[in-house]
Every structure is written in structure tokens, then in C-alpha cells.
Design a protein around this motif. Structure first.
Motif, mmCIF file in Angstrom:
data_model
loop_
_atom_site.group_PDB
_atom_site.id
_atom_site.type_symbol
_atom_site.label_atom_id
_atom_site.label_comp_id
_atom_site.label_asym_id
_atom_site.label_seq_id
_atom_site.Cartn_x
_atom_site.Cartn_y
_atom_site.Cartn_z
ATOM 1 N N PRO A 1 56.186 37.972 40.856
ATOM 2 C CA PRO A 1 54.661 37.155 40.093
ATOM 3 C C PRO A 1 55.086 36.393 38.937
ATOM 4 C CG PRO A 1 55.727 39.796 38.582
ATOM 5 C CD PRO A 1 56.789 39.686 40.074
ATOM 6 N N PHE A 2 56.598 36.109 38.917
ATOM 7 C CA PHE A 2 56.655 35.647 38.381
ATOM 8 C C PHE A 2 56.616 34.422 38.585
ATOM 9 C CE2 PHE A 2 57.887 38.935 35.029
ATOM 10 C CZ PHE A 2 57.374 38.211 34.524
ATOM 11 N N GLY A 3 55.884 32.615 38.583
ATOM 12 C CA GLY A 3 56.315 31.499 39.969
ATOM 13 C C GLY A 3 54.603 31.833 40.844
ATOM 14 N N GLN A 4 54.026 32.665 40.119
ATOM 15 C CA GLN A 4 53.465 33.416 41.111
ATOM 16 C C GLN A 4 51.400 33.693 40.226
ATOM 17 O OE1 GLN A 4 53.455 34.635 44.962
ATOM 18 N NE2 GLN A 4 55.402 35.278 44.169
ATOM 19 N N LYS A 5 50.505 33.178 40.733
ATOM 20 C CA LYS A 5 49.405 33.629 40.283
ATOM 21 C C LYS A 5 47.792 34.411 41.227
ATOM 22 C CE LYS A 5 47.003 29.468 39.565
ATOM 23 N NZ LYS A 5 46.765 27.955 38.551
ATOM 24 N N ALA A 6 47.478 34.892 40.930
ATOM 25 C CA ALA A 6 46.411 35.153 41.631
ATOM 26 C C ALA A 6 44.483 34.652 40.900
ATOM 27 C CB ALA A 6 46.049 37.066 41.692
ATOM 28 N N VAL A 7 44.042 34.292 42.756
ATOM 29 C CA VAL A 7 43.533 33.540 42.419
ATOM 30 C C VAL A 7 41.724 34.379 42.892
ATOM 31 C CG1 VAL A 7 43.867 31.416 41.079
ATOM 32 C CG2 VAL A 7 43.480 31.417 43.365
ATOM 33 N N LEU B 1 39.245 28.668 44.754
ATOM 34 C CA LEU B 1 40.848 28.185 45.024
ATOM 35 C C LEU B 1 40.165 26.663 46.700
ATOM 36 C CD1 LEU B 1 43.537 28.246 45.692
ATOM 37 C CD2 LEU B 1 43.839 29.639 47.581
ATOM 38 N N THR B 2 39.116 28.016 47.872
ATOM 39 C CA THR B 2 38.765 27.408 48.838
ATOM 40 C C THR B 2 37.666 26.509 49.133
ATOM 41 O OG1 THR B 2 37.473 28.991 49.757
ATOM 42 C CG2 THR B 2 39.997 28.825 50.601
ATOM 43 N N GLY B 3 36.616 26.722 47.729
ATOM 44 C CA GLY B 3 35.219 25.972 47.402
ATOM 45 C C GLY B 3 34.419 26.216 48.166
ATOM 46 N N GLN B 4 34.674 27.141 49.035
ATOM 47 C CA GLN B 4 33.556 27.944 49.589
ATOM 48 C C GLN B 4 33.422 30.285 49.801
ATOM 49 O OE1 GLN B 4 33.401 26.784 54.074
ATOM 50 N NE2 GLN B 4 35.189 25.595 53.634
ATOM 51 N N PRO B 5 32.668 29.853 50.003
ATOM 52 C CA PRO B 5 32.258 31.945 49.801
ATOM 53 C C PRO B 5 33.018 32.115 51.024
ATOM 54 C CG PRO B 5 30.020 31.045 49.820
ATOM 55 C CD PRO B 5 30.647 30.420 49.910
ATOM 56 N N ASP B 6 32.888 33.432 51.216
ATOM 57 C CA ASP B 6 33.965 33.763 52.622
ATOM 58 C C ASP B 6 33.716 35.526 52.895
ATOM 59 O OD1 ASP B 6 35.874 35.686 51.119
ATOM 60 O OD2 ASP B 6 37.153 34.030 52.277
ATOM 61 N N ILE B 7 33.536 36.256 53.411
ATOM 62 C CA ILE B 7 33.740 37.561 53.656
ATOM 63 C C ILE B 7 33.367 38.513 52.383
ATOM 64 C CG2 ILE B 7 35.330 38.353 55.243
ATOM 65 C CD1 ILE B 7 32.956 39.992 56.883
ATOM 66 N N GLY B 8 35.047 37.871 52.002
ATOM 67 C CA GLY B 8 35.880 38.485 50.604
ATOM 68 C C GLY B 8 35.715 38.603 49.462
ATOM 69 N N THR B 9 34.438 37.380 49.553
ATOM 70 C CA THR B 9 33.549 37.032 48.204
ATOM 71 C C THR B 9 32.272 37.041 47.985
ATOM 72 O OG1 THR B 9 33.627 34.758 48.738
ATOM 73 C CG2 THR B 9 36.105 34.829 47.682
ATOM 74 N N LYS C 1 40.355 37.542 46.285
ATOM 75 C CA LYS C 1 42.014 36.882 45.371
ATOM 76 C C LYS C 1 43.087 36.707 46.771
ATOM 77 C CE LYS C 1 40.664 38.783 41.761
ATOM 78 N NZ LYS C 1 39.708 37.990 40.576
ATOM 79 N N GLU C 2 43.666 35.769 45.984
ATOM 80 C CA GLU C 2 44.555 35.382 47.074
ATOM 81 C C GLU C 2 45.822 34.846 45.783
ATOM 82 O OE1 GLU C 2 45.535 33.207 50.720
ATOM 83 O OE2 GLU C 2 43.760 34.516 49.967
ATOM 84 N N ILE C 3 46.794 34.267 46.553
ATOM 85 C CA ILE C 3 48.461 34.720 45.582
ATOM 86 C C ILE C 3 48.765 33.035 45.950
ATOM 87 C CG2 ILE C 3 50.194 35.373 45.083
ATOM 88 C CD1 ILE C 3 48.461 37.505 44.296
ATOM 89 N N VAL C 4 49.007 32.674 45.063
ATOM 90 C CA VAL C 4 49.493 30.801 44.978
ATOM 91 C C VAL C 4 50.435 30.821 43.967
ATOM 92 C CG1 VAL C 4 46.958 30.324 45.827
ATOM 93 C CG2 VAL C 4 47.693 29.864 43.355
ATOM 94 N N PRO C 5 50.774 29.816 44.460
ATOM 95 C CA PRO C 5 52.166 29.002 44.054
ATOM 96 C C PRO C 5 50.995 28.848 42.638
ATOM 97 C CG PRO C 5 52.848 28.511 45.642
ATOM 98 C CD PRO C 5 51.235 28.645 45.870
ATOM 99 N N ALA C 6 52.428 29.035 40.935
ATOM 100 C CA ALA C 6 51.648 29.054 39.963
ATOM 101 C C ALA C 6 51.742 26.935 39.114
ATOM 102 C CB ALA C 6 52.237 29.614 38.369
#
Length: 134
Positions: free
Chosen positions: A54-60, A65-73, A129-134
Motif C-alpha cells: 500500500p505504501f507508494g500507492q493510493k486509491a482514487v 481520475l478520468t474526468g468522466q463517469p463510467d459503469i462502476g462510478t 476505485k483505481e489504484i494509482v502511484p502516490a
């Protein structure tokens, strides 16, 4: 990944990271067996990997992140998260919470307890949620 993150991730594995990642994988397997639970299984596997390191990453939020809604959001993501919460989210969050309480007893374990509390929140509502580098 910075050296501090690598060190924290190594210590994390000893402080409940492996135990909780196994819980996420078990949840993913159970969801995959049902076939209709495949979307939840994918989300659980992504977060199992995040739980290992988990360290060095974060969930957003993916919409942020993308600026547009999708089926999961959207509305289907909301329904998916409610189903997840009832079937698996509460016990994964409980596992993270118990681990956090045990770690918080020691001063050295407080940063790891805080990370478990963040993961407990994700355990309750992982879809979108998407896991991205922090």
C-alpha cells in the motif's frame, strides 16, 4: 518506488499485509465461483494487490481520475457496492479494523494501523476505485 516506501512495504507484510491480502483473494475466489460475481472478483484482486504493497500507492475514485463517469462510478456501481458490502465488504473491513486496533497498541504500529483503517474504508466500497502511484 522510493526507498522509504519499499522499507514500509516490507514491514507492512509483517504487520498484517499478507493476512489481509489473503482475505481479499479468498473474497475474490468466492465471488468468481458464483460467475455473476466476476466484477467484484476483479475489484477484490486489484485491492488484494494494493493490500500487499500500500505504501507508494493510493486509491482514487475512477471518475475523479478520468474526468468522466463510467459503469462502476454511476448507479450500477452504487448497486454493486451495496451488494459487495452485504456479501464481503463488512468482514474484510472488520479484519482491517481488528488488525488496526492490535497495531495501534504499539507506537511503531500506528502508521500501519492508519493504513489498515484506510483499507477498511475501501473494503466497504471498492467498486469504482483505481489504484494509482502516490
Amino acid at each position: 518506488m522510493p526507498a522509504v516506501s519499499i522499507l514500509l512495504n516490507i514491514l507492512w507484510l509483517l504487520c498484517g499485509g499478507v493476512w489481509m491480502a489473503i482475505g481479499w483473494v479468498v473474497a475474490a475466489i468466492i465471488m468468481a465461483i458464483t460467475i455473476i460475481g466476476l466484477p467484484w472478483a476483479k475489484a477484490a484482486l486489484n485491492i488484494a494487490l494494493y493490500t500487499l504493497l500500500p505504501f507508494g500507492q493510493k486509491a482514487v475514485n475512477r471518475e475523479t481520475l478520468t474526468g468522466q463517469p463510467d459503469i462502476g462510478t454511476g448507479p450500477l456501481g452504487l448497486i454493486g457496492n451495496v451488494v459487495w458490502l452485504v456479501l464481503a465488504g463488512w468482514w474484510l473491513a472488520l479484519g482491517h479494523l481488528i488488525t488496526a486496533i492490535v497495531l495501534a497498541i504499539t507506537i511503531i504500529g500506528i502508521p500501519f494501523a492508519w493504513a489498515h483503517l484506510k483499507l477498511a474504508g475501501i473494503a466497504l466500497w471498492p467498486i469504482g476505485k483505481e489504484i494509482v502511484p502516490a
